[in-house]
Design a protein around this motif. Structure first.
Motif, PDB file in Angstrom:
ATOM      1  N   ARG A  29      -4.006  13.796  10.681  1.00 51.05           N
ATOM      2  CA  ARG A  29      -3.455  12.139  10.543  1.00 51.05           C
ATOM      3  C   ARG A  29      -1.898  12.449  10.228  1.00 51.05           C
ATOM      4  O   ARG A  29      -1.677  13.221   9.005  1.00 51.05           O
ATOM      5  CB  ARG A  29      -4.082  11.566   9.383  1.00 51.05           C
ATOM      6  CG  ARG A  29      -5.527  10.996  10.174  1.00 51.05           C
ATOM      7  CD  ARG A  29      -6.490  10.159   9.034  1.00 51.05           C
ATOM      8  NE  ARG A  29      -7.620   9.837   9.612  1.00 51.05           N
ATOM      9  CZ  ARG A  29      -8.643   9.344   9.076  1.00 51.05           C
ATOM     10  NH1 ARG A  29      -8.368   8.748   7.697  1.00 51.05           N
ATOM     11  NH2 ARG A  29      -9.749   8.765   9.441  1.00 51.05           N
TER      12      ARG A  29
ATOM     13  N   SER B  42       1.208   3.820  -3.263  1.00 54.38           N
ATOM     14  CA  SER B  42       0.638   5.094  -3.052  1.00 54.38           C
ATOM     15  C   SER B  42       1.464   6.146  -3.840  1.00 54.38           C
ATOM     16  O   SER B  42       2.572   6.437  -3.652  1.00 54.38           O
ATOM     17  CB  SER B  42       0.274   5.307  -1.613  1.00 54.38           C
ATOM     18  OG  SER B  42       0.257   6.768  -1.666  1.00 54.38           O
TER      19      SER B  42
ATOM     20  N   ALA C 214       0.791  -1.210   0.003  1.00 58.89           N
ATOM     21  CA  ALA C 214      -0.007  -0.042  -0.129  1.00 58.89           C
ATOM     22  C   ALA C 214       0.857   1.364   0.088  1.00 58.89           C
ATOM     23  O   ALA C 214       0.735   2.257  -0.882  1.00 58.89           O
ATOM     24  CB  ALA C 214      -0.905   0.191   1.118  1.00 58.89           C
TER      25      ALA C 214
ATOM     26  N   SER D 293       1.396  11.662   7.947  1.00 55.79           N
ATOM     27  CA  SER D 293       1.644  11.029   6.682  1.00 55.79           C
ATOM     28  C   SER D 293       2.974  10.549   6.536  1.00 55.79           C
ATOM     29  O   SER D 293       3.702  11.044   6.985  1.00 55.79           O
ATOM     30  CB  SER D 293       1.176  12.303   5.619  1.00 55.79           C
ATOM     31  OG  SER D 293       0.123  12.632   5.616  1.00 55.79           O
TER      32      SER D 293
ATOM     33  N   TYR E  51      -4.481   1.043   6.208  1.00 53.40           N
ATOM     34  CA  TYR E  51      -5.269   0.076   6.896  1.00 53.40           C
ATOM     35  C   TYR E  51      -6.429  -0.186   5.911  1.00 53.40           C
ATOM     36  O   TYR E  51      -6.868  -1.324   5.681  1.00 53.40           O
ATOM     37  CB  TYR E  51      -5.772   0.621   8.284  1.00 53.40           C
ATOM     38  CG  TYR E  51      -6.981  -0.541   8.888  1.00 53.40           C
ATOM     39  CD1 TYR E  51      -6.417  -1.613   9.581  1.00 53.40           C
ATOM     40  CD2 TYR E  51      -8.099  -0.042   9.006  1.00 53.40           C
ATOM     41  CE1 TYR E  51      -7.230  -2.411   9.929  1.00 53.40           C
ATOM     42  CE2 TYR E  51      -9.170  -0.924   9.633  1.00 53.40           C
ATOM     43  CZ  TYR E  51      -8.733  -2.044   9.898  1.00 53.40           C
ATOM     44  OH  TYR E  51      -9.565  -3.179  10.538  1.00 53.40           O
ATOM     45  N   SER E  52      -7.278   0.785   5.462  1.00 53.78           N
ATOM     46  CA  SER E  52      -8.308   0.710   4.611  1.00 53.78           C
ATOM     47  C   SER E  52      -7.981  -0.274   3.444  1.00 53.78           C
ATOM     48  O   SER E  52      -8.692  -1.133   2.951  1.00 53.78           O
ATOM     49  CB  SER E  52      -8.807   2.021   4.007  1.00 53.78           C
ATOM     50  OG  SER E  52      -9.335   2.802   5.081  1.00 53.78           O
ATOM     51  N   SER E  53      -6.857  -0.009   2.765  1.00 48.98           N
ATOM     52  CA  SER E  53      -6.445  -0.711   1.638  1.00 48.98           C
ATOM     53  C   SER E  53      -5.952  -2.073   2.102  1.00 48.98           C
ATOM     54  O   SER E  53      -6.478  -3.259   1.067  1.00 48.98           O
ATOM     55  CB  SER E  53      -5.110  -0.153   1.014  1.00 48.98           C
ATOM     56  OG  SER E  53      -4.425  -0.827   0.309  1.00 48.98           O
TER      57      SER E  53
ATOM     58  N   GLU F  59      -4.508   5.253   8.616  1.00 52.64           N
ATOM     59  CA  GLU F  59      -5.819   4.862   8.109  1.00 52.64           C
ATOM     60  C   GLU F  59      -5.947   4.416   6.667  1.00 52.64           C
ATOM     61  O   GLU F  59      -6.568   3.380   6.413  1.00 52.64           O
ATOM     62  CB  GLU F  59      -6.758   6.010   8.515  1.00 52.64           C
ATOM     63  CG  GLU F  59      -7.529   5.823   9.752  1.00 52.64           C
ATOM     64  CD  GLU F  59      -8.227   4.756  10.239  1.00 52.64           C
ATOM     65  OE1 GLU F  59      -8.356   4.112  11.093  1.00 52.64           O
ATOM     66  OE2 GLU F  59      -8.983   4.267   9.068  1.00 52.64           O
ATOM     67  N   GLU F  60      -5.226   4.872   5.746  1.00 52.59           N
ATOM     68  CA  GLU F  60      -5.422   4.806   4.572  1.00 52.59           C
ATOM     69  C   GLU F  60      -4.885   3.560   4.149  1.00 52.59           C
ATOM     70  O   GLU F  60      -5.189   2.615   3.238  1.00 52.59           O
ATOM     71  CB  GLU F  60      -4.891   5.873   3.745  1.00 52.59           C
ATOM     72  CG  GLU F  60      -5.702   6.953   3.609  1.00 52.59           C
ATOM     73  CD  GLU F  60      -5.014   8.409   3.193  1.00 52.59           C
ATOM     74  OE1 GLU F  60      -5.785   9.243   2.495  1.00 52.59           O
ATOM     75  OE2 GLU F  60      -3.723   8.261   2.954  1.00 52.59           O
TER      76      GLU F  60
ATOM     77  N   ILE G 280       0.760   8.940   2.226  1.00 50.09           N
ATOM     78  CA  ILE G 280      -0.351   8.137   2.775  1.00 50.09           C
ATOM     79  C   ILE G 280      -0.496   7.798   4.267  1.00 50.09           C
ATOM     80  O   ILE G 280       0.539   8.173   5.032  1.00 50.09           O
ATOM     81  CB  ILE G 280      -0.169   6.741   2.043  1.00 50.09           C
ATOM     82  CG1 ILE G 280      -1.489   5.919   2.346  1.00 50.09           C
ATOM     83  CG2 ILE G 280       1.004   6.012   2.542  1.00 50.09           C
ATOM     84  CD1 ILE G 280      -1.571   4.576   1.456  1.00 50.09           C
ATOM     85  N   SER G 281      -1.591   7.768   4.846  1.00 47.31           N
ATOM     86  CA  SER G 281      -1.661   7.806   6.430  1.00 47.31           C
ATOM     87  C   SER G 281      -2.084   6.223   6.771  1.00 47.31           C
ATOM     88  O   SER G 281      -2.205   5.715   5.999  1.00 47.31           O
ATOM     89  CB  SER G 281      -3.094   8.531   6.756  1.00 47.31           C
ATOM     90  OG  SER G 281      -4.154   8.048   6.252  1.00 47.31           O
TER      91      SER G 281
END
Ligand SMILES: [Mn+2]
Ligand SMILES: [Mn+2]
Ligand SMILES: [Zn+2]
Ligand SMILES: [Zn+2]
Lengths: 149, 149
Positions: free
Chosen positions: A88, A41, A37, A90, A51-53, A48-49, A45-46
């Motif tokens: 958040r 990117s 991820a 980065s 994790y979502s991925s 949370e992002e 990227i954070s």
DNA sequence: AGAATTATTGCAACAAGTTGCAATTAATAA
DNA sequence: TTATTAATTGCAACTTGTTGCAATAATTCT
């Protein structure tokens, strides 16, 4: 996971996962997907992002694993962190080059800065205070040209 | 709460509470005690430390009131905030003068910096990017002279 | 391949800070 | 002095990030 006969593929820049493995860390599916991820990117990227991925392909994953992998990558100097003031933190792969940011408090614009902008400050701190400033991926807040006028 | 006939007492630098009142904000016992804790602190102070100081005299107070009062004082430019990397954000009354800090990652030493150190950087950012940097109370991390040797 | 070792993970609890909302109360008007 | 009104507060729930610990699983050894 290892290159045959020592030759590298085109576009193979020794991915983060490989570099972790070479440093003696274990290769887990979680780490593979987290690192994937980050590398895929094209912007900041954070956690949370990331994790979502990952969670879409691996629903069992926990966000603390993401944070711990980021801590590891930071400690190994493979990613840099910066707080752009949006709540958040980065991340960037270090391989994308050193740079910094100006962040406008009014319009939230993010301007990219070359690393060279801080050379003068760094040498001043070294000469006057004997301090080696660790300025890797800094965000400076203020007001951009558009918002001043 | 107001000076008689416009004259000021010796050592009266127009306290934070008075300045809030003059700006039209209400004077509450919570604010009086929060502001008192900030003004009577000779070093940096954190929200938790302010809360601890207030709660002994006023047990009913809630820490969110401390955070909201700090937000107000920040917005009015009466205190400045800085993250010294110890897990809690630190505060100063602005009246104690503008300055910055170098923080050693190895020995946690905090070195004070004059504001002038950043003048060069600020004008560079203004000239090259049209950006007015809002550097008020910054902490720069790195390694101090003792830890380098 | 199977067992042993220990790094890694998930989980739950925690810490610092923020926010919506109903109750309180400081400032103001009557 | 009492009533009115809107700023302020306490509270509870939430957000981002961290951490101790028992369970799991990647790697190494036999
Ligand atoms: Mn960046
Ligand atoms: Mn300071
Ligand atoms: Zn702007
Ligand atoms: Zn040091």
């Amino acid at each position: 996971m290892q290159d045959h006969a020592g030759h590298t593929h085109p576009h193979d820049h020794n991915g983060l996962l490989t570099q972790l493995a070479q440093a003696g860390y274990r290769m887990t599916p979680q780490r593979a997907m987290i690192v994937d991820a980050i590398e895929n990117s094209h912007n900041h990227i954070s956690a949370e992002e990331i994790y979502s991925s990952v969670v879409t392909r691996y629903p069992h994953v926990n966000i603390s694993t993401v944070y711990r992998t980021l801590d590891l990558l930071k400690a190994k100097g493979l990613v840099t962190e910066t707080d752009l003031g949006n709540g958040r933190v980065s991340y960037h792969p270090t391989s994308k080059g050193h740079h910094h940011h100006l962040v406008c408090h009014e319009c939230q614009a993010i301007i990219d800065l070359e690393e060279s902008v801080f050379i003068e400050l760094k040498s001043k701190l070294k000469n006057q205070y004997g301090f080696m400033a660790d300025i890797e991926h800094l965000a400076i807040f203020g007001h951009c040209s558009k918002c001043i006028s």
